[in-house]
Design a protein around this motif. Structure first.
Motif, PDB file in Angstrom:
ATOM      1  N   MET A   1      -5.583  -3.985 -13.071  1.00  0.00           N
ATOM      2  CA  MET A   1      -4.678  -3.006 -12.464  1.00  0.00           C
ATOM      3  C   MET A   1      -3.278  -3.171 -13.047  1.00  0.00           C
ATOM      4  SD  MET A   1      -3.508  -2.644  -8.459  1.00  0.00           S
ATOM      5  CE  MET A   1      -5.085  -1.984  -7.913  1.00  0.00           C
ATOM      6  N   SER A   2      -2.691  -2.056 -13.466  1.00  0.00           N
ATOM      7  CA  SER A   2      -1.343  -2.097 -14.017  1.00  0.00           C
ATOM      8  C   SER A   2      -0.312  -2.181 -12.893  1.00  0.00           C
ATOM      9  CB  SER A   2      -1.082  -0.833 -14.847  1.00  0.00           C
ATOM     10  OG  SER A   2      -0.972   0.294 -13.996  1.00  0.00           O
ATOM     11  N   PRO A   3       0.894  -2.611 -13.217  1.00  0.00           N
ATOM     12  CA  PRO A   3       1.945  -2.631 -12.187  1.00  0.00           C
ATOM     13  C   PRO A   3       2.202  -1.260 -11.584  1.00  0.00           C
ATOM     14  CG  PRO A   3       2.601  -3.948 -14.085  1.00  0.00           C
ATOM     15  CD  PRO A   3       1.331  -3.245 -14.470  1.00  0.00           C
ATOM     16  N   TRP A   4       2.007  -0.197 -12.373  1.00  0.00           N
ATOM     17  CA  TRP A   4       2.239   1.159 -11.850  1.00  0.00           C
ATOM     18  C   TRP A   4       1.183   1.522 -10.815  1.00  0.00           C
ATOM     19  CZ3 TRP A   4       6.866   1.594 -13.292  1.00  0.00           C
ATOM     20  CH2 TRP A   4       7.280   1.183 -14.552  1.00  0.00           C
ATOM     21  N   ASP A   5      -0.054   1.100 -11.061  1.00  0.00           N
ATOM     22  CA  ASP A   5      -1.109   1.330 -10.068  1.00  0.00           C
ATOM     23  C   ASP A   5      -0.816   0.571  -8.781  1.00  0.00           C
ATOM     24  OD1 ASP A   5      -2.544   2.976 -11.792  1.00  0.00           O
ATOM     25  OD2 ASP A   5      -3.679   1.293 -12.645  1.00  0.00           O
ATOM     26  N   PHE A   6      -0.286  -0.636  -8.935  1.00  0.00           N
ATOM     27  CA  PHE A   6       0.068  -1.437  -7.764  1.00  0.00           C
ATOM     28  C   PHE A   6       1.166  -0.752  -6.951  1.00  0.00           C
ATOM     29  CE2 PHE A   6       2.626  -5.018  -5.943  1.00  0.00           C
ATOM     30  CZ  PHE A   6       1.696  -5.426  -4.999  1.00  0.00           C
ATOM     31  N   LEU A   7       2.156  -0.213  -7.647  1.00  0.00           N
ATOM     32  CA  LEU A   7       3.222   0.520  -6.957  1.00  0.00           C
ATOM     33  C   LEU A   7       2.674   1.755  -6.253  1.00  0.00           C
ATOM     34  CD1 LEU A   7       6.107   0.322  -9.599  1.00  0.00           C
ATOM     35  CD2 LEU A   7       5.929  -0.922  -7.438  1.00  0.00           C
ATOM     36  N   ALA A   8       1.700   2.410  -6.883  1.00  0.00           N
ATOM     37  CA  ALA A   8       1.083   3.581  -6.258  1.00  0.00           C
ATOM     38  C   ALA A   8       0.335   3.184  -4.985  1.00  0.00           C
ATOM     39  CB  ALA A   8       0.139   4.262  -7.240  1.00  0.00           C
ATOM     40  N   ASP A   9      -0.336   2.028  -5.021  1.00  0.00           N
ATOM     41  CA  ASP A   9      -1.042   1.542  -3.831  1.00  0.00           C
ATOM     42  C   ASP A   9      -0.059   1.183  -2.722  1.00  0.00           C
ATOM     43  OD1 ASP A   9      -3.493   1.902  -4.971  1.00  0.00           O
ATOM     44  OD2 ASP A   9      -3.813  -0.200  -5.517  1.00  0.00           O
ATOM     45  N   LEU A  10       1.088   0.650  -3.099  1.00  0.00           N
ATOM     46  CA  LEU A  10       2.100   0.330  -2.095  1.00  0.00           C
ATOM     47  C   LEU A  10       2.586   1.585  -1.372  1.00  0.00           C
ATOM     48  CD1 LEU A  10       4.343  -2.321  -3.926  1.00  0.00           C
ATOM     49  CD2 LEU A  10       2.887  -2.718  -1.932  1.00  0.00           C
ATOM     50  N   ALA A  11       2.594   2.706  -2.090  1.00  0.00           N
ATOM     51  CA  ALA A  11       3.060   3.958  -1.499  1.00  0.00           C
ATOM     52  C   ALA A  11       1.939   4.752  -0.831  1.00  0.00           C
ATOM     53  CB  ALA A  11       3.717   4.819  -2.585  1.00  0.00           C
ATOM     54  N   ASN A  12       0.709   4.268  -0.944  1.00  0.00           N
ATOM     55  CA  ASN A  12      -0.443   4.963  -0.377  1.00  0.00           C
ATOM     56  C   ASN A  12      -0.480   4.761   1.141  1.00  0.00           C
ATOM     57  OD1 ASN A  12      -2.941   5.976   0.387  1.00  0.00           O
ATOM     58  ND2 ASN A  12      -4.013   5.105  -1.382  1.00  0.00           N
ATOM     59  N   PRO A  13      -0.394   5.821   1.933  1.00  0.00           N
ATOM     60  CA  PRO A  13      -0.403   5.651   3.396  1.00  0.00           C
ATOM     61  C   PRO A  13      -1.707   5.073   3.936  1.00  0.00           C
ATOM     62  CG  PRO A  13      -0.549   7.981   2.784  1.00  0.00           C
ATOM     63  CD  PRO A  13      -0.245   7.232   1.535  1.00  0.00           C
ATOM     64  N   ASP A  14      -2.800   5.204   3.174  1.00  0.00           N
ATOM     65  CA  ASP A  14      -4.075   4.636   3.614  1.00  0.00           C
ATOM     66  C   ASP A  14      -4.116   3.120   3.437  1.00  0.00           C
ATOM     67  OD1 ASP A  14      -5.090   7.139   4.289  1.00  0.00           O
ATOM     68  OD2 ASP A  14      -5.853   7.492   2.252  1.00  0.00           O
ATOM     69  N   LEU A  15      -3.153   2.594   2.712  1.00  0.00           N
ATOM     70  CA  LEU A  15      -3.070   1.144   2.496  1.00  0.00           C
ATOM     71  C   LEU A  15      -1.774   0.620   3.118  1.00  0.00           C
ATOM     72  CD1 LEU A  15      -4.203   1.029  -1.251  1.00  0.00           C
ATOM     73  CD2 LEU A  15      -5.603   0.528   0.755  1.00  0.00           C
ATOM     74  N   ALA A  16      -1.515   1.021   4.340  1.00  0.00           N
ATOM     75  CA  ALA A  16      -0.249   0.684   4.998  1.00  0.00           C
ATOM     76  C   ALA A  16      -0.058  -0.817   5.171  1.00  0.00           C
ATOM     77  CB  ALA A  16      -0.169   1.381   6.354  1.00  0.00           C
ATOM     78  N   PHE A  17      -1.164  -1.563   5.213  1.00  0.00           N
ATOM     79  CA  PHE A  17      -1.043  -3.008   5.388  1.00  0.00           C
ATOM     80  C   PHE A  17      -0.438  -3.678   4.158  1.00  0.00           C
ATOM     81  CE2 PHE A  17      -5.123  -2.473   3.313  1.00  0.00           C
ATOM     82  CZ  PHE A  17      -5.138  -3.498   2.372  1.00  0.00           C
ATOM     83  N   LEU A  18      -0.551  -3.046   2.979  1.00  0.00           N
ATOM     84  CA  LEU A  18      -0.099  -3.688   1.745  1.00  0.00           C
ATOM     85  C   LEU A  18       1.422  -3.827   1.679  1.00  0.00           C
ATOM     86  CD1 LEU A  18      -1.217  -4.949  -0.823  1.00  0.00           C
ATOM     87  CD2 LEU A  18      -1.074  -2.708  -1.930  1.00  0.00           C
ATOM     88  N   PRO A  19       2.201  -2.763   1.906  1.00  0.00           N
ATOM     89  CA  PRO A  19       3.663  -2.958   1.915  1.00  0.00           C
ATOM     90  C   PRO A  19       4.125  -3.873   3.043  1.00  0.00           C
ATOM     91  CG  PRO A  19       3.095  -0.722   2.595  1.00  0.00           C
ATOM     92  CD  PRO A  19       1.852  -1.331   2.041  1.00  0.00           C
ATOM     93  N   LYS A  20       3.409  -3.861   4.182  1.00  0.00           N
ATOM     94  CA  LYS A  20       3.766  -4.790   5.265  1.00  0.00           C
ATOM     95  C   LYS A  20       3.552  -6.226   4.815  1.00  0.00           C
ATOM     96  CE  LYS A  20       1.274  -3.182   8.667  1.00  0.00           C
ATOM     97  NZ  LYS A  20       0.690  -3.099  10.022  1.00  0.00           N
TER      98      LYS A  20
END
Length: 282
Positions: A1-20
């Motif tokens: 996974m690229s850093p850009w994909d990781f940033l996209a996952d951080l902004a994904n509302p379905d993955l709300a636990f990740l930014p937390k």
């Protein structure tokens, strides 16, 4: 996974636990980095390990009662820290002996309590190794508020902490209340550990407390720089560790610790004044 994909996952509302998880891990790393500087200066890494074990019964009781893990861990850790500080005043007992007795006893209490709870094996693994998926929104605010309180207290007591760390007898001669400074530091260590244990786990939290500060110690001679460098290293390690663990499906706590360990080893080798290569070049 690229850093850009990781940033996209951080902004994904379905993955709300990740930014937390990233927010809690980063804030915890900053707190541990600051308090870890005093721990490293005093050569008292053992107290960090003791507190990490001491919070376990509080976490276990809170889990059984469906209460706040943060509150339970804080109460247990602070009580144990106060007991250690009081009993350590007995000059016939070394501080490390008192710490060893209390942290083993506290950890044993936690094991007994959690063994009586439903889902024993899963909950024990979560306590020991952390979990990025189980952090409620309320804990995010608690960690942030605790971080502000910890930083403010550290700022107010910094001079006393440094004096006691360098020379306890001189601190007493200057009229400083060494016992209460010890208690305050133990309580701050407890708070930092409790905030970090949710993400990185009870077993590995000592690394977050000691490794960034030890790395910073190798890179600078100035305490002021060390106090800024250690939390920065910890926060960067938390970010990179979470990225790697998410990309390769690895345990978050272990990946963060290994990331920090690699940075420490690089500092051991490449530090401009205290690194192995610099010493060989002299």
């Amino acid at each position: 996974m690229s850093p850009w994909d990781f940033l996209a996952d951080l902004a994904n509302p379905d993955l709300a636990f990740l930014p937390k998880a990233l927010a809690v891990a980063t804030m915890s790393a900053i707190m541990c980095g600051v308090i870890g500087c005093y721990v490293v200066l005093r050569g008292m890494a053992f107290i960090g390990d003791a507190v990490a074990h001491a919070v376990f019964p509080g976490l276990a009781v809170a889990f059984v009662l469906s209460g706040s893990l943060v509150l339970g861990g804080t109460v247990a850790g602070v009580l144990t820290a106060l007991l250690i500080a009081v009993v350590s005043q007995n000059r016939r007992l070394r501080e490390d002996s008192v710490i060893g007795i209390f942290f083993v006893a506290a950890f044993a209490v936690g094991i007994v309590v959690i063994s009586r709870a439903p889902g024993y094996a899963g909950s024990l693994q979560q306590f020991l190794f952390g979990s990025i998926t189980g952090i409620p929104d309320s804990d995010l605010y608690v960690v942030a508020g605790t971080g502000v309180l910890l930083m403010l207290t550290t700022f107010l007591l910094h001079r006393g902490f440094v004096t006691v760390s360098l020379d306890r007898e001189t601190a007493r001669a200057l009229g400083l209340r060494v016992f209460w400074l010890d208690v305050a530091l133990y309580v701050l260590v407890t708070l930092a550990v409790v905030m970090a244990v949710q993400t990185i786990g009870n077993v590995l939290v000592l690394a977050l407390l000691v490794t960034p500060a030890s790395t910073a110690r190798l890179l600078t001679e100035r305490l002021a720089v060390m106090m800024w460098l250690a939390p920065s290293i910890g926060a960067a390690g938390a970010l990179v560790g979470l990225y790697l663990s998410w990309s390769w499906d690895l345990p978050t706590g272990g990946t963060i610790v290994l990331t920090l360990a690699v940075v420490f080893l690089a500092a051991c080798l490449l530090a401009p004044r205290h690194g192995l290569l610099a010493r060989l070049a002299r």
